[in-house]
Scaffold this motif. Sequence first.
Motif, PDB file in Angstrom:
ATOM      1  N   SER A 145     -43.287 -31.632 -10.959  1.00  0.00           N
ATOM      2  CA  SER A 145     -44.433 -30.022 -10.599  1.00  0.00           C
ATOM      3  C   SER A 145     -45.000 -29.612 -11.256  1.00  0.00           C
ATOM      4  CB  SER A 145     -43.322 -29.429  -9.404  1.00  0.00           C
ATOM      5  OG  SER A 145     -43.309 -30.912  -8.567  1.00  0.00           O
ATOM      6  N   TYR A 195     -31.326 -27.531  -0.061  1.00  0.00           N
ATOM      7  CA  TYR A 195     -32.519 -26.617  -0.674  1.00  0.00           C
ATOM      8  C   TYR A 195     -32.652 -25.514  -0.278  1.00  0.00           C
ATOM      9  CZ  TYR A 195     -35.178 -30.888  -2.980  1.00  0.00           C
ATOM     10  OH  TYR A 195     -34.857 -31.738  -4.275  1.00  0.00           O
ATOM     11  N   ASP A 222     -35.227 -28.607  -8.340  1.00  0.00           N
ATOM     12  CA  ASP A 222     -35.505 -29.441  -7.515  1.00  0.00           C
ATOM     13  C   ASP A 222     -34.648 -31.277  -7.510  1.00  0.00           C
ATOM     14  OD1 ASP A 222     -36.863 -31.864  -5.958  1.00  0.00           O
ATOM     15  OD2 ASP A 222     -38.929 -29.996  -6.629  1.00  0.00           O
ATOM     16  N   ASN A 223     -35.203 -31.712  -8.988  1.00  0.00           N
ATOM     17  CA  ASN A 223     -34.965 -32.925  -9.630  1.00  0.00           C
ATOM     18  C   ASN A 223     -33.070 -32.891  -9.161  1.00  0.00           C
ATOM     19  OD1 ASN A 223     -36.877 -34.310  -9.202  1.00  0.00           O
ATOM     20  ND2 ASN A 223     -36.764 -33.495 -11.526  1.00  0.00           N
ATOM     21  N   TYR A 278     -39.154 -23.290 -12.874  1.00  0.00           N
ATOM     22  CA  TYR A 278     -38.359 -24.111 -11.944  1.00  0.00           C
ATOM     23  C   TYR A 278     -37.573 -25.058 -12.811  1.00  0.00           C
ATOM     24  CZ  TYR A 278     -40.237 -27.020  -8.222  1.00  0.00           C
ATOM     25  OH  TYR A 278     -39.464 -27.134  -6.716  1.00  0.00           O
ATOM     26  N   SER A 293     -40.471 -30.631   0.205  1.00  0.00           N
ATOM     27  CA  SER A 293     -41.631 -32.240   0.279  1.00  0.00           C
ATOM     28  C   SER A 293     -41.006 -32.969   1.337  1.00  0.00           C
ATOM     29  CB  SER A 293     -41.739 -32.640  -1.564  1.00  0.00           C
ATOM     30  OG  SER A 293     -39.474 -33.504  -1.626  1.00  0.00           O
ATOM     31  N   ASN A 345     -31.709 -21.813  -2.181  1.00  0.00           N
ATOM     32  CA  ASN A 345     -32.864 -21.244  -2.534  1.00  0.00           C
ATOM     33  C   ASN A 345     -32.657 -19.935  -2.014  1.00  0.00           C
ATOM     34  OD1 ASN A 345     -35.279 -22.541  -3.759  1.00  0.00           O
ATOM     35  ND2 ASN A 345     -35.957 -23.445  -1.729  1.00  0.00           N
ATOM     36  N   ARG A 386     -37.819 -35.380   0.212  1.00  0.00           N
ATOM     37  CA  ARG A 386     -37.346 -35.060  -0.473  1.00  0.00           C
ATOM     38  C   ARG A 386     -36.712 -34.124   1.264  1.00  0.00           C
ATOM     39  NH1 ARG A 386     -37.255 -33.623  -7.085  1.00  0.00           N
ATOM     40  NH2 ARG A 386     -37.063 -36.000  -7.708  1.00  0.00           N
ATOM     41  N   ALA A 395     -37.124 -23.839  -5.199  1.00  0.00           N
ATOM     42  CA  ALA A 395     -37.067 -25.144  -5.252  1.00  0.00           C
ATOM     43  C   ALA A 395     -38.280 -25.578  -3.838  1.00  0.00           C
ATOM     44  CB  ALA A 395     -36.078 -25.983  -5.022  1.00  0.00           C
ATOM     45  N   LYS A 396     -38.582 -26.819  -4.421  1.00  0.00           N
ATOM     46  CA  LYS A 396     -39.774 -26.605  -3.171  1.00  0.00           C
ATOM     47  C   LYS A 396     -39.867 -27.868  -2.186  1.00  0.00           C
ATOM     48  CE  LYS A 396     -43.041 -30.022  -4.900  1.00  0.00           C
ATOM     49  NZ  LYS A 396     -41.636 -31.465  -5.597  1.00  0.00           N
ATOM     50  N   TRP A 433     -40.960 -22.071  -0.899  1.00  0.00           N
ATOM     51  CA  TRP A 433     -40.689 -22.685  -0.106  1.00  0.00           C
ATOM     52  C   TRP A 433     -41.536 -22.835   0.973  1.00  0.00           C
ATOM     53  CZ3 TRP A 433     -37.837 -26.737   0.169  1.00  0.00           C
ATOM     54  CH2 TRP A 433     -36.705 -27.128   2.068  1.00  0.00           C
TER      55      TRP A 433
END
Length: 170
Positions: free
Chosen positions: A4, A105, A55-56, A52, A95, A109, A98, A92-93, A128
């Motif tokens: 990202s 998430y 996320d993964n 960042y 998506s 956060n 996900r 974490a964004k 987010w």
Amino acid sequence: GSSSIRMWKNMREVFPEFQIINTGFGGSHASDLYYFLEDLVLDYHPIKTFIYEGDNDLASGKSVRKTLKDLVAVVAGIRFRYPGMPIVCIAAKPSISRWKLRAKYQRFNHKLALWVKKQQDLEFADVWQPMLLEGGQLNESLFIEDGLHMNSEGYRIWQTALAPYVSLKF
């Protein structure tokens, strides 16, 4: 950061007054960043660092606790070399691909924001919330076909969310 960050191709153009070095790589976990911290961050002698991660990690099944523990180690590694250097932890964004993990998430956060709040020279940048529609639904128009990575509109939202942290002032 992960892909990202790597895929944010116009980062230098949207923040032209700053020398930005993008060392994001696809699939990155916080533990990977810790392992490669010297090469990806410390050797550049940064005056401010943006992280960042998460996320993964979360998508691969790591727990919120383990992911935060790895991020704490990353920050400690940076602090060891550059005490007092400002660091910004990016949430974490959300998506499309996900979205089923959104509760995990959100916990991550929330806990990351709480931890950051207790630290000095550390900030939490929330990406987010700005990526959601009213009512808390994901704005699916912000993503490319894979449902994970953002399009230019998604990155415009990140630009707005991160702009207050990019300045040299902290």
